[in-house]
Every structure is written in structure tokens, then in C-alpha cells.
Design an enzyme around this catalytic site. Structure first.
Site, short mmCIF file in Angstrom:
data_model
loop_
_atom_site.label_atom_id
_atom_site.label_comp_id
_atom_site.label_asym_id
_atom_site.label_seq_id
_atom_site.Cartn_x
_atom_site.Cartn_y
_atom_site.Cartn_z
N GLU A 93 0.83 -1.20 0.00
CA GLU A 93 0.00 0.00 0.00
C GLU A 93 0.87 1.25 0.00
O GLU A 93 1.99 1.24 0.49
CB GLU A 93 -0.89 0.02 1.25
N CYS A 106 3.26 8.70 0.83
CA CYS A 106 3.84 7.86 1.86
C CYS A 106 4.17 6.50 1.21
O CYS A 106 3.27 5.78 0.79
CB CYS A 106 2.83 7.71 3.00
N CYS A 113 7.00 -6.14 7.43
CA CYS A 113 8.11 -5.55 8.21
C CYS A 113 8.51 -6.57 9.27
O CYS A 113 7.69 -7.34 9.74
CB CYS A 113 7.62 -4.27 8.88
N CYS A 117 7.19 -3.80 16.07
CA CYS A 117 6.62 -2.81 17.00
C CYS A 117 5.20 -3.22 17.37
O CYS A 117 4.40 -3.58 16.50
CB CYS A 117 6.60 -1.41 16.37
N CYS A 120 1.92 -1.59 15.65
CA CYS A 120 1.91 -1.36 14.20
C CYS A 120 1.37 -2.55 13.43
O CYS A 120 1.76 -3.68 13.66
CB CYS A 120 3.34 -1.06 13.74
N CYS A 334 -1.23 6.39 10.11
CA CYS A 334 0.03 5.77 10.56
C CYS A 334 -0.22 4.40 11.19
O CYS A 334 -1.08 4.24 12.03
CB CYS A 334 0.70 6.61 11.63
#
Ligand code: SAH
Length: 346
Positions: A93, A106, A113, A117, A120, A334
Site C-alpha cells: 500500500e 507515503c 516488516c 513494534c 503497528c 500511521c
């Protein structure tokens, strides 16, 4: 044999490739223009090249393309989230944000990933692979084509850890900055990292004028270890030292991102401690009300708590802003980007 992707090549690599095919050097300029300004999908569209050269290109190289699968536009603020499919059918995305000063994209740097975290969504299933420079460029080029307007700034804040895909990301930055291509100024490019210190040290030697954003999210090791596994490898003191070195060396102000999570990192004590840690640092703090990720049990701090936190930092001389939330109605804010719409598609 896997053919090399021409859109991922630096200018020097392209010149070398053209030379290797026995072609005059000006061909590399023409090809660069097709790849980075005209955004063609195949060599056959490069109509000012001889048929013979186009055949040679087809034999030896490829252009890796990405395709828009879905686009969601926020009714609130015009933010648009694009879902792209890659050549291997993986999904990523990217988000378009419209500001008074221009269009910002962005960009995702990895499929998923591996940083883990806890707040996230991009990291829930780990990382699948790095994106190539060409794929990252295509995120921007495709969005530009789609809206028929120029993109004038880039934030490397989509899925993935940019410094975990170091070489491709540096290539991407140099290519998108190239005046013969899109020519986005380095000061209009922000790279966000969770704090991989050895790569930050490499980055400061690249002589780039980009903005470095560091995802801090805590004022000490205790809290940071709890929400960001990367912090167990690179502790708070070392991170602060690396940031200081970075801004000394580049003369660039660092942005510290701090997601405000209710009851986790948002107390007045946390604000006071953070202010002490950031004293003497050329920096600016950006507070982000954390966005809910359903799989995790984190909630955003109240507005009043965030205002208090900002007030404490500002009163101690640490310049602090609160990030405006864009695209929250389309899950484009975010930490909400994920590898695909798998769940909703099933
Ligand atoms: N891996 C890089 C860049 C991608 S994340 C990094 O860690 O900086 C971009 C920013 O969004 C980071 O500051 C990240 O911590 C933040 N973020 C992740 N999940 C979030 C959430 N749920 N709410 C608010 N910000 C979040």
C-alpha cells in the site's frame, strides 16, 4: 536467468548497461526519460529507440511494473490509499496526502516488516521481501499518473523499515531526486526509522539533505523495550548518541516521532524525562495520537493528555507539534498499512 530491472538502475548502471550492448551513451538518457518521466511499462513503447535495440533490451532486461488494484479516497480530507500488486502478486500500500503546499506520497519500502513494534499493523505477519528501487519509484509514478498532478514530497513511512532495505532505499532517493527525473528536492524527502543505529551511521555518510525521522515512542529503555523490540538491540543512550552524531554531521534537524498510547507512554513524568533526554539535541518532536490496530490492545491518549504532553515539552524548550490525522476513515493513517486486504477479501 532473472533479468535485471532497468527502472531500478542508477544512472551509472544504466550508462554501463547501454555501453555493454554496444550502444552510444545518449541512448541511456533516452531510456532514463522513458523510465522515469514517461513511466512506460515495456520496451516496445520506447519509440525513439531502434527496433533492434528494443529487442536487445527485451532479451537482457525487464521493467518491473506494479499495478493499482484498489484505491480508497477519504471523504474527510481527500487522502487516498492505493493497493498495488507486484509482479509476484504480493500486495503493498501507499498513501497520497494532499497538503496546501502540494502532494505528498507515503511510500512502502518492504512487503510487511520484521521490526515487530507492538502497535503497528505492518509488522503483524513479519516481512516477505524488500521492494526494489524501481518498485518504490513506481508507487510514486503510478499515483502521479492516476491523479494527473505532480507529487512534490515523499515520506518513507509506509510498510517496512527503510534502513532494513538500505541499498534500494538509497537508490530510490537518488533517483527520485535526480533532476532528469521527478527531481524531488532532498529536503522534501523524509526517511523514518525505528532506530537501526549502524545504518544511521552509514546514512550520515551519504551526504544527503533529507530529513531523518526517528520513531522514539518512549523516553527510556524500560518502556521502549516493551513496545519496540529493536530497542533491545540498540539501547536508548546509544540511539541518542547516534542521533546527535547524525545532526552534527549533516546539520539537519531530526524529527522524533512519538505515538501517544494511553497509559503506556503518555504521563507527565514521561514528558519530563523525554525533555531531559532531548536537551541539546537539534530536533523537533511530533506527537501522533496512536491509531488503533484491532489486533493489539492499544488506545490513543485523550486530547487533553496530548496537549499537556506537548505543553511540557514546549515549556522546556523542545519544539513539539501534534500530527494532524489524515485518512483515518479509510485505514490509511500511521501504522494501519498492512500487507493486503486479505482479511476483508476473504
Ligand atoms: N519503520 C519505520 C517507518 C514506517 S512506520 C519506522 O519505524 O519509523 C511510520 C511511523 O508510523 C513510525 O513512526 C511508526 O512508529 C508509526 N506508527 C506505527 N504504528 C502506528 C500506530 N498504530 N499509530 C500511530 N503511529 C504508528
Amino acid at each position: 536467468m532473472r533479468k535485471p530491472d532497468l527502472r531500478s538502475m542508477s544512472e551509472e548502471e544504466l550508462i554501463f548497461a547501454v555501453k555493454e550492448m554496444g550502444e552510444p551513451q545518449f541512448r541511456s538518457k533516452q531510456i532514463f526519460d522513458w523510465l522515469h518521466n514517461k513511466n512506460v511499462k515495456s520496451f516496445d513503447e520506447m519509440t525513439n529507440l531502434s527496433k533492434k535495440l528494443r529487442e536487445k533490451l527485451n532479451e537482457n532486461y525487464k521493467i518491473s511494473n506494479i499495478e493499482i488494484v484498489e484505491k480508497r479516497v477519504s471523504q474527510k480530507d481527500g487522502t487516498a490509499k492505493y493497493l498495488f500488486s507486484l509482479e509476484d502478486d504480493r500486495l503493498i500500500e501507499a498513501v497520497l496526502m494532499k497538503y496546501s503546499y502540494g502532494n505528498a506520497v507515503c511510500v512502502s519500502t518492504q512487503v510487511g516488516c520484521r521490526m515487530g513494534c507492538s502497535f503497528c499493523a505492518s509488522t503483524i505477519d513479519g516481512v516477505e521481501r524488500n521492494l526494489s528501487a524501481g518498485e518504490m519509484l513506481s508507487e510514486v509514478y503510478e499515483i502521479q499518473n492516476d491523479i494527473g498532478e505532480r507529487v512534490s514530497s515523499i515520506v518513507l513511512m509506509g510498510s517496512g523499515e527503510p534502513l532494513d532495505n538500505y541499498e534500494n532505499v538509497i537508490k530510490f532517493i537518488r533517483l527520485i531526486n535526480d533532476e532528469k527525473g521527478l527531481g524531488i528536492g532532498q529536503r522534501h524527502i523524509t526517511l523514518s526509522t525505528c532506530g537501526i543505529i549502524d545504518k544511521m551511521q552509514m546514512l550520515m555518510e551519504e551526504n544527503l539533505q533529507i530529513t531523518l525521522a526517528v520513531s522514539l515512542h518512549a523516553p527510556n529503555d524500560e518502556i521502549r523495550n516493551e513496545i519496540m523490540p529493536v530497542s533491545r538491540k540498540y539501547d536508548f543512550d546509544s540511539l541518542m548518541l547516534a542521533c546527535k552524531e547524525y545532526s552534527d554531521k549533516t546539520k539537519r534537524r531530526i524529527t522524533f516521532e512519538y505515538a501517544m498510547i494511553k497509559g503506556v507512554n503518555d504521563s507527565s513524568e514521561c514528558a519530563g524525562q523525554l525533555a531531559r533526554r532531548l536537551r541539546n539535541m537539534l530536533c523537533h518532536v511530533n506527537l501522533i495520537p496512536v491509531n488503533d490496530v484491532e489486533e493489539r490492545n492499544f488506545y490513543k491518549s485523550s486530547e487533553q493528555t496530548i496537549l499537556n504532553f506537548a505543553e511540557i515539552l514546549n515549556s522546556k524548550g523542545i519544539e513539539t507539534t501534534i500530527r494532524r490525522k489524515l485518512g483515518s476513515d479509510i485505514n490509511a493513517a500511521c501504522g494501519q498499512l498492512r500487507k493486503g486486504y486479505r482479511a476483508s477479501r476473504r
